[in-house]
Design a protein around this motif. Structure first.
Motif, PDB file in Angstrom:
ATOM      1  N   LYS A 178       0.829  -1.206   0.000  1.00 12.15           N
ATOM      2  CA  LYS A 178       0.000   0.000   0.000  1.00 12.15           C
ATOM      3  C   LYS A 178       0.860   1.251   0.000  1.00 12.15           C
ATOM      4  O   LYS A 178       0.506   2.253  -0.600  1.00 12.15           O
ATOM      5  N   GLU A 179       2.016   1.191   0.704  1.00 12.65           N
ATOM      6  CA  GLU A 179       2.907   2.340   0.742  1.00 12.65           C
ATOM      7  C   GLU A 179       3.551   2.586  -0.621  1.00 12.65           C
ATOM      8  O   GLU A 179       3.813   3.703  -0.993  1.00 12.65           O
ATOM      9  N   LYS A 180       3.810   1.542  -1.370  1.00 10.96           N
ATOM     10  CA  LYS A 180       4.472   1.656  -2.663  1.00 10.96           C
ATOM     11  C   LYS A 180       3.558   2.217  -3.744  1.00 10.96           C
ATOM     12  O   LYS A 180       4.020   2.819  -4.681  1.00 10.96           O
ATOM     13  N   GLU A 181       2.269   2.024  -3.613  1.00  6.33           N
ATOM     14  CA  GLU A 181       1.331   2.470  -4.652  1.00  6.33           C
ATOM     15  C   GLU A 181       1.437   3.956  -4.954  1.00  6.33           C
ATOM     16  O   GLU A 181       1.569   4.328  -6.102  1.00  6.33           O
ATOM     17  N   PRO A 182       1.396   4.846  -3.957  1.00  5.90           N
ATOM     18  CA  PRO A 182       1.513   6.275  -4.287  1.00  5.90           C
ATOM     19  C   PRO A 182       2.852   6.611  -4.941  1.00  5.90           C
ATOM     20  O   PRO A 182       2.919   7.423  -5.843  1.00  5.90           O
ATOM     21  N   ASP A 183       3.926   5.996  -4.454  1.00  2.35           N
ATOM     22  CA  ASP A 183       5.239   6.250  -5.050  1.00  2.35           C
ATOM     23  C   ASP A 183       5.252   5.838  -6.516  1.00  2.35           C
ATOM     24  O   ASP A 183       5.793   6.542  -7.355  1.00  2.35           O
ATOM     25  N   LEU A 184       4.672   4.690  -6.809  1.00  5.08           N
ATOM     26  CA  LEU A 184       4.629   4.205  -8.183  1.00  5.08           C
ATOM     27  C   LEU A 184       3.809   5.148  -9.050  1.00  5.08           C
ATOM     28  O   LEU A 184       4.216   5.494 -10.155  1.00  5.08           O
ATOM     29  N   LYS A 185       2.673   5.605  -8.532  1.00  9.05           N
ATOM     30  CA  LYS A 185       1.837   6.542  -9.283  1.00  9.05           C
ATOM     31  C   LYS A 185       2.584   7.839  -9.552  1.00  9.05           C
ATOM     32  O   LYS A 185       2.509   8.397 -10.645  1.00  9.05           O
ATOM     33  N   GLU A 186       3.326   8.323  -8.542  1.00  8.12           N
ATOM     34  CA  GLU A 186       4.089   9.560  -8.713  1.00  8.12           C
ATOM     35  C   GLU A 186       5.194   9.386  -9.755  1.00  8.12           C
ATOM     36  O   GLU A 186       5.424  10.262 -10.579  1.00  8.12           O
ATOM     37  N   LYS A 187       5.867   8.235  -9.717  1.00  6.48           N
ATOM     38  CA  LYS A 187       6.930   7.972 -10.691  1.00  6.48           C
ATOM     39  C   LYS A 187       6.375   7.914 -12.101  1.00  6.48           C
ATOM     40  O   LYS A 187       6.969   8.447 -13.032  1.00  6.48           O
ATOM     41  N   LEU A 188       5.227   7.261 -12.268  1.00  7.29           N
ATOM     42  CA  LEU A 188       4.617   7.173 -13.590  1.00  7.29           C
ATOM     43  C   LEU A 188       4.201   8.549 -14.089  1.00  7.29           C
ATOM     44  O   LEU A 188       4.367   8.871 -15.263  1.00  7.29           O
ATOM     45  N   LYS A 189       3.674   9.367 -13.177  1.00  2.65           N
ATOM     46  CA  LYS A 189       3.260  10.719 -13.555  1.00  2.65           C
ATOM     47  C   LYS A 189       4.469  11.549 -13.997  1.00  2.65           C
ATOM     48  O   LYS A 189       4.415  12.249 -15.000  1.00  2.65           O
ATOM     49  N   LYS A 190       5.571  11.425 -13.257  1.00  2.90           N
ATOM     50  CA  LYS A 190       6.783  12.155 -13.618  1.00  2.90           C
ATOM     51  C   LYS A 190       7.327  11.676 -14.956  1.00  2.90           C
ATOM     52  O   LYS A 190       7.809  12.466 -15.755  1.00  2.90           O
ATOM     53  N   ARG A 191       7.248  10.362 -15.190  1.00  2.00           N
ATOM     54  CA  ARG A 191       7.738   9.811 -16.455  1.00  2.00           C
ATOM     55  C   ARG A 191       6.956  10.361 -17.638  1.00  2.00           C
ATOM     56  O   ARG A 191       7.504  10.631 -18.689  1.00  2.00           O
ATOM     57  N   ARG A 192       5.649  10.504 -17.458  1.00  2.00           N
ATOM     58  CA  ARG A 192       4.815  11.027 -18.537  1.00  2.00           C
ATOM     59  C   ARG A 192       5.169  12.475 -18.847  1.00  2.00           C
ATOM     60  O   ARG A 192       5.111  12.917 -19.982  1.00  2.00           O
ATOM     61  N   ASN A 193       5.525  13.231 -17.810  1.00  2.12           N
ATOM     62  CA  ASN A 193       5.838  14.645 -17.984  1.00  2.12           C
ATOM     63  C   ASN A 193       7.286  14.874 -18.386  1.00  2.12           C
ATOM     64  O   ASN A 193       7.650  15.971 -18.773  1.00  2.12           O
ATOM     65  N   LYS A 194       8.117  13.859 -18.272  1.00  8.10           N
ATOM     66  CA  LYS A 194       9.540  13.994 -18.574  1.00  8.10           C
ATOM     67  C   LYS A 194       9.768  14.089 -20.076  1.00  8.10           C
ATOM     68  O   LYS A 194       9.186  13.360 -20.857  1.00  8.10           O
TER      69      LYS A 194
END
Length: 88
Positions: free
Chosen positions: A21-37
């Motif tokens: 459960k703790e990893k889910e937000p981190d993963l979502k944030e990483k994916l969001k950053k990747r899309r914007n990169k």
């Protein structure tokens, strides 16, 4: 003939752990950053130049020793340092 007996395996039904459960937000944030990169090509411009052979050899030594990740990184940092020293 004996009856078939089924045994429920407690491991087959995994409940999400607190760590998952703790990893889910981190993963979502990483994916969001990747899309914007920006892609490498969007963030960089190709420049062709000549280096002295001794400079190139020293760059190779730095890379082989793991002191730099790439020639691009070294050159960018070097130029930024020079600009900061002489223009700022």
């Amino acid at each position: 003939m004996p009856k078939k007996v089924t045994v429920k395996n407690s491991k087959s039904k995994k409940k999400p752990k607190a760590k998952d459960k703790e990893k889910e937000p981190d993963l979502k944030e990483k994916l969001k950053k990747r899309r914007n990169k920006k892609s490498f090509e969007e963030a960089h411009i190709r420049v062709t130049t000549y280096l002295e052979k001794s400079v190139r050899e020293k760059m190779e030594l730095l890379k082989d020793k793991g002191m730099i990740d790439s020639y691009t990184q070294l050159i960018n940092l070097s130029i930024k340092h020079y600009i900061a020293k002489h223009l700022d």
